[in-house]
Design a protein around this motif. Sequence first.
Motif, PDB file in Angstrom:
ATOM      1  N   ALA A  44     -11.221  -0.736   3.286  1.00 25.83           N
ATOM      2  CA  ALA A  44     -10.129  -1.551   3.811  1.00 25.83           C
ATOM      3  C   ALA A  44      -8.998  -0.633   4.261  1.00 25.83           C
ATOM      4  N   PRO A  45      -8.210  -1.025   5.281  1.00 27.79           N
ATOM      5  CA  PRO A  45      -7.082  -0.200   5.706  1.00 27.79           C
ATOM      6  C   PRO A  45      -6.100   0.035   4.557  1.00 27.79           C
ATOM      7  N   THR A  46      -5.503   1.215   4.515  1.00 25.41           N
ATOM      8  CA  THR A  46      -4.575   1.546   3.441  1.00 25.41           C
ATOM      9  C   THR A  46      -3.486   2.457   3.970  1.00 25.41           C
ATOM     10  N   ALA A  47      -2.393   2.505   3.233  1.00 27.72           N
ATOM     11  CA  ALA A  47      -1.322   3.439   3.540  1.00 27.72           C
ATOM     12  C   ALA A  47      -1.291   4.572   2.529  1.00 27.72           C
ATOM     13  N   ALA A 340      -4.709  -3.699  11.099  1.00 26.40           N
ATOM     14  CA  ALA A 340      -4.647  -2.842   9.912  1.00 26.40           C
ATOM     15  C   ALA A 340      -3.899  -3.520   8.771  1.00 26.40           C
ATOM     16  N   GLY A 341      -2.990  -4.431   9.067  1.00 25.00           N
ATOM     17  CA  GLY A 341      -2.294  -5.190   8.039  1.00 25.00           C
ATOM     18  C   GLY A 341      -1.271  -4.368   7.275  1.00 25.00           C
ATOM     19  N   LEU A 342      -0.838  -4.885   6.126  1.00 29.86           N
ATOM     20  CA  LEU A 342       0.201  -4.288   5.295  1.00 29.86           C
ATOM     21  C   LEU A 342      -0.300  -4.051   3.883  1.00 29.86           C
ATOM     22  N   PRO A 347       3.361  -0.812   6.372  1.00 27.68           N
ATOM     23  CA  PRO A 347       2.221  -0.909   7.298  1.00 27.68           C
ATOM     24  C   PRO A 347       1.127   0.086   6.929  1.00 27.68           C
ATOM     25  N   ASN A 348      -0.108  -0.364   6.995  1.00 27.03           N
ATOM     26  CA  ASN A 348      -1.229   0.550   6.778  1.00 27.03           C
ATOM     27  C   ASN A 348      -1.394   1.477   7.971  1.00 27.03           C
ATOM     28  N   ASP A 349      -2.088   2.594   7.727  1.00 25.39           N
ATOM     29  CA  ASP A 349      -2.342   3.545   8.809  1.00 25.39           C
ATOM     30  C   ASP A 349      -3.099   2.865   9.944  1.00 25.39           C
TER      31      ASP A 349
END
Length: 363
Positions: A44-47, A340-342, A347-349
Motif C-alpha cells: 500500500a502507498p506510504t509516507a 496514493a492517498g494519505l 500525503p503518501n509518496d
Amino acid sequence: MRRSCVLTALLVMSGTSLAQTSIDLYGIVDVGVRGSSGLGASNAPTAAGHVSAVSSGIDQTSRWGIRGREALGGHWAALVRLEGGINADTGASAKSDRLFDRDAWVGLETPYGTLAAGRQPTLLSDALTPVDPLGKRDASFNPNINVAGLSNTAFGTHGFGRQYGPSGYNDNFYRLDNTLKYSVKSGPWQARASWSAGEVAGDTQASSARGAALAYQEGPWAVSGATMRLRSKEDLPLDAWLLGAAYRLDAWQFKATIARNAADTGPNQTVHQHVYSAGVSRALGPGLMLTTAWYSVRREATGLANDGLERGFVYLEQALGPRTTTYAEADYTSWRGNAAGLTGNRPNDRHGAGLTLGLMQKF
C-alpha cells in the motif's frame, strides 16, 4: 485354490478402480525478502520511506489444495477441487474466515463439456490466464488482477464500497460463491458461461452474477476475452469486460490486454475503471526466463478527481529443478491524482519502488 482365485480377482478389480480414481495434494510455497520505498509491507502507498519485509506470494500465490478425478466410463468423470491461500511468511490462511477461499467446487466432465458448482474464480480471472503480461504473477499487486479482475478495487478514494455478486467481501469480486460454470472446447476454441446465485429471498437478481467468455489458442496465437454483469444486494449493476492477446515468436512471447468496468455505487453515483497492459517474455537459457510488463490504470468517480497509476515489473526466474524456482523481482509505481492517498494528514509518496529476492517450491 478357490479362495486364492477370488482374492486375486478382488485385487485386480481394486487396482482397476484405483487406476480410474486420483486424489492429489498439491501446493506452492513462495517466500521472498523484499525492500521497498514509498510502499508498505502490503504494497500500500506510504509516507514512511524505506520498508523491509519477508513477503509471501511475490511470484506465485502461496496455496495448498486437493483435487480429485474419478472416471465414470464413456468419457464421463467426476471432479472436485478444494484450494486455500496461505500467507507463507506467517503460516496464516489468506482469508481468516475461509479455509478454502480460492476454490471449493464439484464438477462433472462429459463429452459435451464440463459443469462445475461451488466457489470458483470468475470468467474474468479465467480469461486473464493466457494473456496477462505477467502470467498472473504477484496477484496482490498485479493491476490486471486487482482492477481488471476486480480482486482489489479499494485503493485511494475510488473504491466501490460495497459487495457485487456473492463474493463475500466488499471491493473484492475475483471469486464468487454459489457459482455454476460451464465450459466446452471445440478445436482451438473454448467457450465458458457462468451464473452465480445471489440467494437473496424474494429477489433473484440481487447479489447475483452472470457472464460469458471465449478463448482461441492455436499455434503461436492466443486470444481471450470475457464479459460479466454483477449486482449488489441493492440491485446496483457492475459491468466488466476484458480482451487480450498473446503471440509467441521463437524464444519471445508478447502479450497485451485492455479491460474496462463500470459500477453504479449509489443514486447518480458511478465509478469507471480502465486498464491497459503490455509485456514481453524471453527465455535466456535453460530454465532462465526474463519477463517485463507495464500496466496503466485510469479511474473516474462521480464527484472525485480522476486518478490511477502506472506500474512496471521486471522478473528474472531461474528453475533450480522441476519444482523449485529462485527469482528476482523489481517494480516501480507512479500514482496519478489522489490515488496514493494519505497517512494521517501526511500525503503518501507519489512514487513507489520495490526489489524482491525469493524462492518458490511446488509440491
